[in-house]
Design a protein around this motif. Structure first.
Motif, PDB file in Angstrom:
ATOM      1  N   ARG A  54      34.079 -43.602  -1.538  1.00  0.00           N
ATOM      2  CA  ARG A  54      33.230 -44.708  -1.669  1.00  0.00           C
ATOM      3  C   ARG A  54      32.174 -44.091  -2.541  1.00  0.00           C
ATOM      4  NH1 ARG A  54      35.596 -48.572   0.120  1.00  0.00           N
ATOM      5  NH2 ARG A  54      36.087 -49.292   2.114  1.00  0.00           N
ATOM      6  N   LEU A  55      31.777 -44.771  -3.930  1.00  0.00           N
ATOM      7  CA  LEU A  55      30.809 -44.122  -4.720  1.00  0.00           C
ATOM      8  C   LEU A  55      29.583 -44.953  -4.448  1.00  0.00           C
ATOM      9  CD1 LEU A  55      29.927 -42.264  -7.041  1.00  0.00           C
ATOM     10  CD2 LEU A  55      30.686 -43.899  -8.654  1.00  0.00           C
ATOM     11  N   LEU A  56      28.432 -44.437  -3.692  1.00  0.00           N
ATOM     12  CA  LEU A  56      27.451 -45.155  -3.333  1.00  0.00           C
ATOM     13  C   LEU A  56      26.373 -45.203  -4.354  1.00  0.00           C
ATOM     14  CD1 LEU A  56      27.044 -44.070   0.459  1.00  0.00           C
ATOM     15  CD2 LEU A  56      28.378 -46.064  -0.632  1.00  0.00           C
ATOM     16  N   ARG A  57      26.147 -44.161  -5.278  1.00  0.00           N
ATOM     17  CA  ARG A  57      25.104 -44.123  -6.270  1.00  0.00           C
ATOM     18  C   ARG A  57      25.907 -43.130  -7.414  1.00  0.00           C
ATOM     19  NH1 ARG A  57      19.930 -42.565  -2.958  1.00  0.00           N
ATOM     20  NH2 ARG A  57      19.571 -44.433  -2.106  1.00  0.00           N
ATOM     21  N   ALA A  58      25.463 -43.432  -8.583  1.00  0.00           N
ATOM     22  CA  ALA A  58      26.063 -42.868  -9.695  1.00  0.00           C
ATOM     23  C   ALA A  58      24.881 -42.719 -10.883  1.00  0.00           C
ATOM     24  CB  ALA A  58      27.168 -43.351 -10.169  1.00  0.00           C
ATOM     25  N   GLN A  59      24.957 -41.896 -11.829  1.00  0.00           N
ATOM     26  CA  GLN A  59      24.201 -41.855 -12.782  1.00  0.00           C
ATOM     27  C   GLN A  59      25.022 -41.654 -14.303  1.00  0.00           C
ATOM     28  OE1 GLN A  59      20.987 -39.344 -12.133  1.00  0.00           O
ATOM     29  NE2 GLN A  59      22.127 -37.233 -12.170  1.00  0.00           N
ATOM     30  N   THR A  60      26.156 -41.342 -14.061  1.00  0.00           N
ATOM     31  CA  THR A  60      27.299 -41.081 -15.403  1.00  0.00           C
ATOM     32  C   THR A  60      28.310 -41.949 -15.119  1.00  0.00           C
ATOM     33  OG1 THR A  60      28.204 -39.188 -14.309  1.00  0.00           O
ATOM     34  CG2 THR A  60      26.276 -38.621 -15.529  1.00  0.00           C
ATOM     35  N   ALA A  61      29.198 -42.108 -16.452  1.00  0.00           N
ATOM     36  CA  ALA A  61      30.311 -42.858 -16.403  1.00  0.00           C
ATOM     37  C   ALA A  61      31.251 -42.199 -17.406  1.00  0.00           C
ATOM     38  CB  ALA A  61      29.872 -44.270 -16.875  1.00  0.00           C
ATOM     39  N   ALA A 107      29.045 -50.811 -22.581  1.00  0.00           N
ATOM     40  CA  ALA A 107      30.617 -50.525 -22.269  1.00  0.00           C
ATOM     41  C   ALA A 107      30.810 -51.291 -20.933  1.00  0.00           C
ATOM     42  CB  ALA A 107      30.863 -48.973 -21.821  1.00  0.00           C
ATOM     43  N   ARG A 108      32.288 -51.707 -20.644  1.00  0.00           N
ATOM     44  CA  ARG A 108      32.572 -52.499 -19.838  1.00  0.00           C
ATOM     45  C   ARG A 108      33.254 -51.683 -18.930  1.00  0.00           C
ATOM     46  NH1 ARG A 108      33.218 -57.732 -19.013  1.00  0.00           N
ATOM     47  NH2 ARG A 108      33.153 -58.282 -21.016  1.00  0.00           N
ATOM     48  N   VAL A 109      32.974 -51.996 -17.289  1.00  0.00           N
ATOM     49  CA  VAL A 109      33.424 -51.037 -16.434  1.00  0.00           C
ATOM     50  C   VAL A 109      34.861 -51.424 -16.137  1.00  0.00           C
ATOM     51  CG1 VAL A 109      33.153 -50.209 -14.050  1.00  0.00           C
ATOM     52  CG2 VAL A 109      31.285 -50.376 -15.375  1.00  0.00           C
ATOM     53  N   ILE A 119      33.143 -43.720 -12.028  1.00  0.00           N
ATOM     54  CA  ILE A 119      32.882 -44.875 -13.096  1.00  0.00           C
ATOM     55  C   ILE A 119      33.658 -44.577 -14.353  1.00  0.00           C
ATOM     56  CG2 ILE A 119      31.304 -46.538 -14.253  1.00  0.00           C
ATOM     57  CD1 ILE A 119      29.321 -45.901 -11.950  1.00  0.00           C
ATOM     58  N   ASN A 120      34.476 -45.643 -14.632  1.00  0.00           N
ATOM     59  CA  ASN A 120      35.351 -45.554 -15.896  1.00  0.00           C
ATOM     60  C   ASN A 120      34.967 -46.689 -16.662  1.00  0.00           C
ATOM     61  OD1 ASN A 120      36.690 -43.102 -15.042  1.00  0.00           O
ATOM     62  ND2 ASN A 120      38.408 -44.210 -14.115  1.00  0.00           N
ATOM     63  N   ALA A 121      34.797 -46.588 -18.031  1.00  0.00           N
ATOM     64  CA  ALA A 121      34.347 -47.579 -18.931  1.00  0.00           C
ATOM     65  C   ALA A 121      34.746 -47.647 -20.313  1.00  0.00           C
ATOM     66  CB  ALA A 121      32.841 -48.055 -18.916  1.00  0.00           C
ATOM     67  N   VAL A 122      35.091 -48.682 -20.993  1.00  0.00           N
ATOM     68  CA  VAL A 122      35.507 -48.901 -22.252  1.00  0.00           C
ATOM     69  C   VAL A 122      34.392 -49.311 -23.093  1.00  0.00           C
ATOM     70  CG1 VAL A 122      37.037 -49.935 -23.869  1.00  0.00           C
ATOM     71  CG2 VAL A 122      37.925 -49.416 -21.524  1.00  0.00           C
ATOM     72  N   LEU A 123      34.114 -48.622 -24.193  1.00  0.00           N
ATOM     73  CA  LEU A 123      32.830 -48.957 -25.231  1.00  0.00           C
ATOM     74  C   LEU A 123      33.184 -50.248 -25.922  1.00  0.00           C
ATOM     75  CD1 LEU A 123      30.326 -47.486 -26.170  1.00  0.00           C
ATOM     76  CD2 LEU A 123      31.702 -46.763 -28.101  1.00  0.00           C
ATOM     77  N   ILE A 124      32.197 -51.075 -25.908  1.00  0.00           N
ATOM     78  CA  ILE A 124      32.483 -52.441 -26.415  1.00  0.00           C
ATOM     79  C   ILE A 124      32.054 -52.210 -27.870  1.00  0.00           C
ATOM     80  CG2 ILE A 124      31.489 -54.875 -26.727  1.00  0.00           C
ATOM     81  CD1 ILE A 124      30.695 -54.324 -23.682  1.00  0.00           C
TER      82      ILE A 124
END
Length: 128
Positions: A54-61, A107-109, A119-124
């Protein structure tokens, strides 16, 4: 009454009476509510002896640019949209489908951070 799992109604519309209460393994888990901050991960045991992170906090994607087909790890600045719950934007909670503002654009997660631990995302396009 609302139950997790089996329906409360039969296909005819009649009400189903539960034969027993819930077992411990049938209960739902605690929400991760991943938000921005210094990274914190929590490991949870699941059915079958497996583990979920479980990822509770993050600052990068990890953001993928569909035009150049390259991925890059970037810093998340803020959450700008969340179709799951509009109040999550104010609290900076990241879920699948959230729109995040990064150093290289919006970006959309695309994954579930509370289930996968990243967290993985795609640039809009057109937001850089």
């Amino acid at each position: 009454m609302k139950f997790q799992g089996k329906s409360v109604r039969k296909y005819t519309g009649g009400r189903l009476i539960r034969q027993r209460g819930k077992k411990k393994y049938e209960l739902g888990g605690e929400q991760a509510n991943t938000h921005l901050g210094e990274p914190i991960r929590k490991t949870v045991k699941t059915l079958g002896g497996k583990l979920k992170v479980r990822l509770l906090r993050a600052q990068t994607a990890v953001v993928t640019d569909p035009a150049t087909k390259t991925s890059k790890t970037v810093k998340i600045e803020t959450v700008t949209g969340n179709p799951a719950n509009t109040h999550y934007v104010r609290r900076n909670i990241v879920t699948k489908g959230s729109i995040i503002k990064t150093e290289i654009g919006s970006a959309r997660v695309t994954n579930r951070p509370g289930q996968e631990g990243s967290i993985n995302a795609v640039l809009i396009p057109g937001t850089a």
